[in-house]
Design a protein around this motif. Structure first.
Motif, PDB file in Angstrom:
ATOM      1  N   SER A   1       0.808  -1.218   0.000  1.00  0.00           N
ATOM      2  CA  SER A   1       0.000   0.000   0.000  1.00  0.00           C
ATOM      3  C   SER A   1       0.841   1.268   0.000  1.00  0.00           C
ATOM      4  CB  SER A   1      -0.935   0.008   1.214  1.00  0.00           C
ATOM      5  OG  SER A   1      -0.194  -0.034   2.416  1.00  0.00           O
ATOM      6  N   ASP A   2       2.163   1.132  -0.075  1.00  0.00           N
ATOM      7  CA  ASP A   2       3.028   2.315  -0.175  1.00  0.00           C
ATOM      8  C   ASP A   2       3.738   2.365  -1.516  1.00  0.00           C
ATOM      9  OD1 ASP A   2       4.677   0.172   0.214  1.00  0.00           O
ATOM     10  OD2 ASP A   2       5.816   1.032   1.884  1.00  0.00           O
ATOM     11  N   THR A   3       3.137   1.733  -2.534  1.00  0.00           N
ATOM     12  CA  THR A   3       3.705   1.760  -3.882  1.00  0.00           C
ATOM     13  C   THR A   3       2.932   2.742  -4.754  1.00  0.00           C
ATOM     14  OG1 THR A   3       2.312  -0.109  -4.496  1.00  0.00           O
ATOM     15  CG2 THR A   3       4.555  -0.613  -3.821  1.00  0.00           C
ATOM     16  N   THR A   4       3.574   3.159  -5.840  1.00  0.00           N
ATOM     17  CA  THR A   4       2.936   3.987  -6.856  1.00  0.00           C
ATOM     18  C   THR A   4       3.154   3.310  -8.200  1.00  0.00           C
ATOM     19  OG1 THR A   4       3.403   5.987  -5.567  1.00  0.00           O
ATOM     20  CG2 THR A   4       2.778   6.283  -7.874  1.00  0.00           C
ATOM     21  N   VAL A   5       2.045   3.012  -8.901  1.00  0.00           N
ATOM     22  CA  VAL A   5       2.102   2.220 -10.133  1.00  0.00           C
ATOM     23  C   VAL A   5       1.927   3.142 -11.338  1.00  0.00           C
ATOM     24  CG1 VAL A   5       1.178   0.234 -11.357  1.00  0.00           C
ATOM     25  CG2 VAL A   5       1.052   0.320  -8.860  1.00  0.00           C
ATOM     26  N   PRO A   6       2.899   3.215 -12.238  1.00  0.00           N
ATOM     27  CA  PRO A   6       2.719   3.996 -13.466  1.00  0.00           C
ATOM     28  C   PRO A   6       1.573   3.460 -14.322  1.00  0.00           C
ATOM     29  CG  PRO A   6       5.034   3.599 -13.076  1.00  0.00           C
ATOM     30  CD  PRO A   6       4.276   2.748 -12.091  1.00  0.00           C
ATOM     31  N   LYS A   7       1.113   4.287 -15.246  1.00  0.00           N
ATOM     32  CA  LYS A   7      -0.119   4.034 -15.990  1.00  0.00           C
ATOM     33  C   LYS A   7      -0.109   2.703 -16.742  1.00  0.00           C
ATOM     34  CE  LYS A   7      -3.129   6.380 -19.324  1.00  0.00           C
ATOM     35  NZ  LYS A   7      -3.299   7.605 -20.159  1.00  0.00           N
ATOM     36  N   PHE A   8       0.991   2.391 -17.441  1.00  0.00           N
ATOM     37  CA  PHE A   8       1.028   1.184 -18.272  1.00  0.00           C
ATOM     38  C   PHE A   8       1.896   0.074 -17.669  1.00  0.00           C
ATOM     39  CE2 PHE A   8       0.170   4.692 -21.263  1.00  0.00           C
ATOM     40  CZ  PHE A   8      -1.028   4.249 -21.793  1.00  0.00           C
ATOM     41  N   ALA A   9       2.253   0.217 -16.401  1.00  0.00           N
ATOM     42  CA  ALA A   9       3.177  -0.743 -15.789  1.00  0.00           C
ATOM     43  C   ALA A   9       2.584  -2.142 -15.709  1.00  0.00           C
ATOM     44  CB  ALA A   9       3.602  -0.257 -14.405  1.00  0.00           C
ATOM     45  N   LEU A  10       1.343  -2.260 -15.252  1.00  0.00           N
ATOM     46  CA  LEU A  10       0.747  -3.582 -15.083  1.00  0.00           C
ATOM     47  C   LEU A  10       0.546  -4.268 -16.429  1.00  0.00           C
ATOM     48  CD1 LEU A  10      -1.908  -2.819 -12.312  1.00  0.00           C
ATOM     49  CD2 LEU A  10       0.337  -3.871 -12.030  1.00  0.00           C
ATOM     50  N   GLN A  11       0.145  -3.514 -17.422  1.00  0.00           N
ATOM     51  CA  GLN A  11      -0.062  -4.095 -18.749  1.00  0.00           C
ATOM     52  C   GLN A  11       1.234  -4.667 -19.297  1.00  0.00           C
ATOM     53  OE1 GLN A  11      -0.380  -1.404 -22.128  1.00  0.00           O
ATOM     54  NE2 GLN A  11      -2.271  -2.441 -22.765  1.00  0.00           N
ATOM     55  N   ARG A  12       2.310  -3.899 -19.198  1.00  0.00           N
ATOM     56  CA  ARG A  12       3.581  -4.384 -19.742  1.00  0.00           C
ATOM     57  C   ARG A  12       4.196  -5.468 -18.872  1.00  0.00           C
ATOM     58  NH1 ARG A  12       7.222  -1.034 -19.534  1.00  0.00           N
ATOM     59  NH2 ARG A  12       6.268   0.852 -18.715  1.00  0.00           N
ATOM     60  N   LEU A  13       3.928  -5.419 -17.564  1.00  0.00           N
ATOM     61  CA  LEU A  13       4.419  -6.481 -16.687  1.00  0.00           C
ATOM     62  C   LEU A  13       3.767  -7.807 -17.047  1.00  0.00           C
ATOM     63  CD1 LEU A  13       6.194  -7.177 -14.230  1.00  0.00           C
ATOM     64  CD2 LEU A  13       4.269  -6.566 -12.759  1.00  0.00           C
ATOM     65  N   ARG A  14       2.458  -7.798 -17.266  1.00  0.00           N
ATOM     66  CA  ARG A  14       1.768  -9.030 -17.642  1.00  0.00           C
ATOM     67  C   ARG A  14       2.249  -9.529 -19.003  1.00  0.00           C
ATOM     68  NH1 ARG A  14      -4.717  -9.195 -17.871  1.00  0.00           N
ATOM     69  NH2 ARG A  14      -4.365  -7.614 -19.490  1.00  0.00           N
ATOM     70  N   SER A  15       2.409  -8.623 -19.960  1.00  0.00           N
ATOM     71  CA  SER A  15       2.869  -9.029 -21.295  1.00  0.00           C
ATOM     72  C   SER A  15       4.247  -9.663 -21.226  1.00  0.00           C
ATOM     73  CB  SER A  15       2.880  -7.823 -22.233  1.00  0.00           C
ATOM     74  OG  SER A  15       1.580  -7.303 -22.409  1.00  0.00           O
ATOM     75  N   ALA A  16       5.146  -9.072 -20.414  1.00  0.00           N
ATOM     76  CA  ALA A  16       6.497  -9.617 -20.305  1.00  0.00           C
ATOM     77  C   ALA A  16       6.476 -11.008 -19.687  1.00  0.00           C
ATOM     78  CB  ALA A  16       7.367  -8.676 -19.480  1.00  0.00           C
ATOM     79  N   VAL A  17       5.649 -11.212 -18.668  1.00  0.00           N
ATOM     80  CA  VAL A  17       5.557 -12.524 -18.026  1.00  0.00           C
ATOM     81  C   VAL A  17       4.990 -13.555 -18.996  1.00  0.00           C
ATOM     82  CG1 VAL A  17       4.404 -13.829 -16.198  1.00  0.00           C
ATOM     83  CG2 VAL A  17       5.414 -11.602 -15.689  1.00  0.00           C
ATOM     84  N   GLN A  18       3.955 -13.198 -19.736  1.00  0.00           N
ATOM     85  CA  GLN A  18       3.326 -14.148 -20.645  1.00  0.00           C
ATOM     86  C   GLN A  18       4.246 -14.553 -21.798  1.00  0.00           C
ATOM     87  OE1 GLN A  18      -0.251 -12.063 -21.731  1.00  0.00           O
ATOM     88  NE2 GLN A  18      -1.444 -12.957 -20.056  1.00  0.00           N
ATOM     89  N   SER A  19       5.197 -13.680 -22.131  1.00  0.00           N
ATOM     90  CA  SER A  19       6.116 -14.002 -23.225  1.00  0.00           C
ATOM     91  C   SER A  19       7.403 -14.656 -22.744  1.00  0.00           C
ATOM     92  CB  SER A  19       6.460 -12.728 -24.003  1.00  0.00           C
ATOM     93  OG  SER A  19       7.100 -11.784 -23.166  1.00  0.00           O
TER      94      SER A  19
END
Length: 851
Positions: free
Chosen positions: A330-348
Motif C-alpha cells: 500500500s506504499d507503492t505507486t504504479v505507473p499508468k502502463f506498468a501492469l499491462q507491460r508487466l503481464r505481457s512480459a511474463v506471458q512471453s
C-alpha cells in the motif's frame, strides 16, 4: 599487554578479526582503554563485516575514555545490526537519551530476564509518559507473559483468529515483582487453540491497547480437500489479473497507491483490484475504502481482526480462483502502463513463477543504486522512468534469487503449486522470499522485468521495527533454505542487472532537458575519486551538476565508469575504452550529454589513447590533485616534458586548497584558479596524558607509505623514545606493521571518523605528507581542522609570523631518511635523549628542527 603477546596476537591473517576481538576484551579487563579502543575500532573497519559484539567492544572502550557521544553512536550501530541484542539495549538505556533510549527501555522491559534491569526500564518508560507495558512469549502450545499498568481498571487479554475471539480479564497481583510504586502488574499463561491461520493476541486496558502481537499458525493447513483450480486460459483469451492490496495504516500512502493502481488497471484489460482492510484503526481509511467499494471501483474484503500482511493476502488469494495476481504494497505507486507491460512480459517469458519490476526501493531491483532505498521519484518522474525502462530493456527477464513483495507478480501455475504465503514469518517480512524459494523448488523462475518501473516508499508499516523483524525472520529462512545466503552473495557479486540499469541511465541522460549540461571530472584512482567528489560538491554549491568518470583497469579492459556523486543516476554505466569502438562510444556519450565543461585530474592514470581523443574533441581544464605534472617534486622544477602540450592547450588550471595552489605556483610555475570552500572551523581536542602518539595518514596504501611507517617505527625503537604510531588508513601489509610494539593500523577511515579517532587514540601530532601528496583530499582538511601540530610539506615558505611553532614544515623532495629523522626529532622534541642512542648521522640534542 606485553610486547610478546601483542606480536603473537597478529600473526594469523585468516583469524585476524578474532584475534582483535580477543585482544580488545583482554585490554578492557586490564583497563587499558586506549588499547581496547584501538583494537575494537580496527575490528569494526575490516572484513569479515563486524557484528554487534565488535561495535559493543568499541562502545565500551569509548565510554571508559569519557567519549560518551561516540560510545552511543557505536551502540546505535550495534542495534542496527542486531536490534534484539540485550547488551546493546542495556547500554543504550544507560548511556543514551531521547527516543533511542526509550526504545531501548522497551526492548529491555519486553525481553530481559533480569528483574532489576526490567524495573529500571519500566521506571524510565514511566518518566517518558508510558505507564503501561507488557511482555509476551509464545510457543505453539501456549502464550505467557506479564503486563503492568496504572489505574483502577484491570486489563483484558483477547485472542482472535478469523472470526472467532476469546477474552480473559487479568486481575492485579499485589505480590507481583513489578507491582511497585503504585504500579499494578499481573502475569498470564494460557493454552493456544490449534489453528491453521494466524492469531492476534491483544492486551487492552480502559479502551487503549497496551500490546498487540500476531501469532503464527500452530497447525499446518489441510489441503486434502482443496478445490481444483481451473486451468490457465488459452492464448486466445486474456486471463484475468487480480491486484491484491492489503491496507492497515497511512491514509496518504494508501490513497496514492490505490489511485495509481486504478489508473493502471484501466489500461490493463481484465484487471481488477481487491483491497483487504486488515482491521485498519484509521476511520479515514475505512471511509475511503467504503466509498471506492460503493462505486464498484474496487472489491473490498474486511477483516474483523487484524491478521497481518500474510493473513490478509492469503484471504484474498483464497477468494481469487482464476488468473494471475499481483501483490502490491500500500506504499507503492504504479505507473499508468506498468501492469499491462508487466503481464505481457511474463506471458512471453517461459517458466516464470514470480516477476518483480525495477523500483527505487526494491532490494536487488533498486535503481539507480541496487540494494538501497533510493528516494521515491515524483509521479511524473515515475511515469518517465517506466516509459524509458520499456524502451531501454524490451523483452528482457533476468533471473533473481527471489522476487520482492512490494510488487510481486505471481502466475496461476505457480499459485497452484505453491498455494499461499507461509505463516511462519512474524509480522510480514520475508514471507515473500519464502514463497519465491518454494516456487523455485517447484521448478519456477523468479525473474526481474527491467522494462517496468514501480515506485515504492518502503518501511512505512513498521518503521523502526523493520530491522528487528527482518533479522528474526531471516533466521527462519536460513534454517529452511541452506543455500539461499550463498546464492544471494553470488548474485550480488555478479550483478546481472547492471547492464539493465545502465541502459535505463543512458536513456535518462539522453532525455535530460536541462539547458546546461553537466560538468564532468576525470580521475583514475580511489584518492582522485574522493577529490573529484569534493570538487563536485563545490560545483553543486554554485548550482552546477557534476558527474565523475573514474578510469580503472579490469584485466584486459580499461573501464570508464560514470557516476553521479549525489547518489542519483547514473551509477552503473561503464564503457570499455581499451578499443577504438569503446572510445568512440564514450566520446559520443559525452557529446550527447552536452557537457558544460571538462576537468582532467590524474592525467597519468587515464588511458593515453582515450586522453588524446578527449583533449581533441573537448575544451578542458586541469585539476591539480598530485605532483604527476612536475618534472620533480622540487621548487622550480617546472612541468614534465610529457605534459607540456596538455597544459598549454588547457583553458585553465584549478587547485583545491592552499597546498595545491602553492605547488602549482612554486613547482609548475602556473597560475591557478582556486575554488572557494566553506571555511572549516578548527575542532580543538583536549590534551592527553601518556606518550606522544603520531597519527600517520596513509591514503594510497603504497610501498612508500609502508616503508616510511616501518622506518619511523625502527627509529623510535632505536631511540628508545616513548612514541606510538597510529597509521590512519591501510597499508601494503597491516599485520606486518602491527607486529611491532609501537604501531597500530586503523584500517579504512572516513572524514566523519576523524574526531573519534583523534580522541580515542589520544593522537597528539599528525604526519600528513608521506609519499605522493593528495591536494584537496577531504581527509587532509579534516585532520588539519583538528588544530593538532602537523608535519606537512611547505611548497611556499610562509612568513615567520604566520607559522605555528608547533608544526613541522618539510622541504619538497626531502630524502626519505631525512624526513623520518625530522619527524622523529619533531615528535620527541621535549625529551632529552642520550647522544649514544643516535646514529652518527643524527647525533644531536633533540628539540631543534632539521633543515
Amino acid at each position: 599487554m606485553t610486547a610478546d603477546a601483542r606480536r603473537i596476537a597478529f600473526t594469523s591473517r585468516t583469524l585476524h578479526h578474532v584475534d582483535l576481538e580477543r585482544a580488545a576484551v583482554a585490554a578492557l579487563e586490564a583497563r587499558d582503554f586506549r588499547r581496547a579502543f584501538a583494537l575494537a575500532d580496527r575490528r569494526c573497519r575490516i572484513l569479515p563485516h563486524p557484528g554487534a559484539r565488535a561495535h559493543l567492544l568499541r562502545a565500551e572502550a569509548l565510554f571508559r575514555l569519557d567519549l560518551r557521544d561516540a560510545a552511543v553512536a557505536s551502540v546505535t550501530r550495534a542495534l542496527e545490526l542486531e536490534p534484539d541484542d540485550l547488551a546493546a539495549a542495556r547500554r543504550m538505556m544507560a548511556w543514551g537519551d531521547g527516543p533511542a533510549q526509550t526504545e531501548a527501555a522497551r526492548s529491555v522491559a519486553r525481553r530481559d530476564d533480569d528483574p532489576d534491569s526490567v524495573r529500571t526500564a519500566l521506571l524510565l518508560l514511566e518518566q517518558n509518559g508510558q505507564d503501561s507495558c507488557a511482555r509476551i512469549d509464545f510457543l505453539d502450545e501456549e502464550v505467557k507473559g506479564w503486563v503492568t499498568w496504572r489505574g483502577a481498571d484491570e486489563p483484558h487479554l483477547s485472542l482472535a483468529q478469523a472470526d472467532q475471539s476469546s477474552t480473559v480479564q487479568l486481575p492485579a497481583d499485589p505480590r507481583h515483582r513489578f507491582a511497585l510504586n503504585g504500579r499494578c502488574a499481573a502475569s498470564f499463561r494460557l493454552m493456544r487453540p490449534a489453528s491453521a491461520a494466524s492469531q492476534r493476541l491483544e492486551i487492552a486496558q480502559a479502551g487503549r491497547v497496551i500490546a498487540s502481537i500476531q501469532l503464527p499458525a500452530n497447525r499446518a493447513p489441510d489441503r486434502r480437500d482443496a478445490p481444483q483450480r481451473p486451468p490457465r486460459a488459452g492464448s486466445a483469451e486474456t486471463p484475468p489479473l487480480t491486484i491484491i492490496i492489503p491496507v492497515y495504516r497511512d491514509l496518504a500512502a494508501t490513497r496514492a497507491c490505490i489511485e495509481s493502481a486504478l489508473t493502471a488497471v484501466a489500461c490493463t484489460p481484465g484487471a481488477t483490484i481487491v483491497v483487504v482492510d486488515d482491521a485498519s484503526p484509521e476511520p479515514d481509511i475505512k471511509r475511503l475504502l467504503g466509498e471506492l467499494a460503493s462505486e464498484q471501483r474496487i472489491r473490498l474484503l474486511t477483516n474483523a481482526h487484524n491478521l497481518g500482511f500474510v493473513g490478509a493476502v492469503n484471504r484474498a488469494l483464497g477468494e481469487t480462483d482464476t488468473g494471475d495476481v499481483v501483490l502490491l504494497n500500500s506504499d507503492t505507486t504504479v505507473p499508468k502502463f506498468a501492469l499491462q507491460r508487466l503481464r505481457s512480459a511474463v506471458q512471453s517469458t517461459p517458466g516464470v513463477g514470480t516477476a518483480t519490476p525495477l523500483s527505487n526501493n526494491g532490494e536487488y531491483t533498486s535503481f539507480p543504486i541496487p540494494n538501497r532505498s533510493n528516494p521515491l521519484p515524483s509521479p511524473d518522474e515515475l511515469e518517465l522512468l517506466d516509459e524509458l525502462a520499456g524502451t531501454a530493456n524490451p523483452g528482457m527477464a533476468i533471473d533473481i534469487p527471489n522476487g520482492i513483495g512490494f510488487c510481486l507478480y505471481i502466475t496461476r501455475e505457480c499459485l497452484d503449486a505453491v498455494h499461499e504465503l507461509s505463516d511462519d514469518f512474524y509480522r510480514g517480512y520475508l514471507e515473500d522470499v519464502d514463497f519465491c524459494l518454494r516456487a523455485a523448488e517447484a521448478g519456477f523462475r523468479n525473474v526481474c522485468i527491467p522494462s517496468v518501473f514501480v515506485g515504492h516508499e518502503g518501511s512505512r508499516s513498521f518503521l523502526g521495527e523493520k530491522r528487528s523483524l527482518v533479522l528474526r525472520n531471516l533466521r527462519v529462512l536460513e534454517h529452511r533454505y541452506r543455500r539461499y545466503a550463498t546464492e544471494c552473495a553470488a548474485f550480488l557479486l555478479a550483478d546481472p542487472l547492471r547492464d539493465c540499469r545502465a541502459a535505463l541511465e543512458l536513456k535518462l541522460l539522453c532525455n535530460d532537458q536541462r539547458a546546461a549540461g553537466p560538468h564532468v571530472i576525470l580521475c583514475g584512482s580511489a584518492v582522485g575519486r574522493e577529490i573529484a567528489i569534493r570538487r563536485c560538491r563545490q560545483l553543486a554549491a554554485d548550482k552546477t551538476r557534476g558527474l565523475i568518470v573514474h578510469f580503472r583497469i579490469d584485466g584486459q579492459r580499461q573501464q570508464a565508469a560514470i557516476f553521479a556523486p549525489d547518489g542519483g543516476a547514473p551509477q552503473s554505466i561503464a564503457l570499455d575504452v581499451a578499443t577504438a569502438k569503446g572510445r568512440d562510444a564514450f566520446l559520443k556519450l559525452l557529446a550527447d550529454l552536452r557537457i558544460r565543461s571538462l576537468e582532467i585530474a590524474e592525467p597519468n592514470r587515464i588511458p593515453g589513447a582515450c586522453l588524446a581523443q578527449l583533449t581533441q574533441h573537448f575544451a578542458y581544464e586541469l585539476l591539480i590533485t598530485d605532483t604527476s605534472l612536475a618534472a620533480r617534486a622540487a621548487i622550480g622544477s617546472g612541468l614534465h616534458p610529457d605534459w607540456t602540450g596538455l597544459v598549454e592547450r588547457a583553458r585553465g588550471v584549478i587547485a583545491i586548497g592552499e597546498d595545491g595552489a602553492a605547488f602549482a605556483v612554486s613547482v609548475l610555475g602556473l597560475q591557478v584558479v582556486r575554488p572557494s570552500d566553506p571555511p572549516a572551523r578548527p575542532v580543538r581536542h583536549p590534551a592527553v596524558d601518556g606518550p606522544v602518539r603520531i597519527g600517520l595518514l596513509a591514503l594510497h596504501g603504497s610501498a612508500v607509505e609502508f616503508r616510511f611507517a616501518r622506518a619511523l617505527s625502527d627509529q623510535v625503537a632505536n631511540a628508545d623514545a616513548d612514541v606510538e604510531i597510529i597509521v590512519l588508513g591501510t597499508t601494503l601489509d597491516d599485520l606486518k606493521l602491527m607486529q611491532r610494539t609501537n604501531v597500530m593500523v586503523t584500517g579504512e577511515i572516513a572524514v566523519d571518523d576523524v574526531a573519534t579517532l583523534i580522541e580515542g587514540h589520544g593522537i597528539t601530532k599528525l604526519v600528513l605528507d608521506i609519499g605522493e601528496p593528495a591536494f584537496g583530499h577531504p581527509l587532509l582538511d579534516a585532520l588539519l581542522a583538528t588544530g593538532l601540530p602537523a608535519a606537512t610539506t611547505e611548497w611556499i615558505p610562509a612568513p615567520p609570523e604566520r607559522r605555528r611553532k608547533t608544526d613541522l614544515k618539510l622541504q619538497p623532495g626531502l630524502d626519505a631518511d631525512d624526513a623520518v629523522a625530522a619527524v622523529l626529532d619533531w615528535a620527541v622534541e621535549d625529551v632529552q635523549l642520550h647522544p649514544d642512542r643516535w646514529s652518527s648521522r643524527h647525533r644531536r640534542e633533540v628539540g631543534a628542527r632539521l633543515p
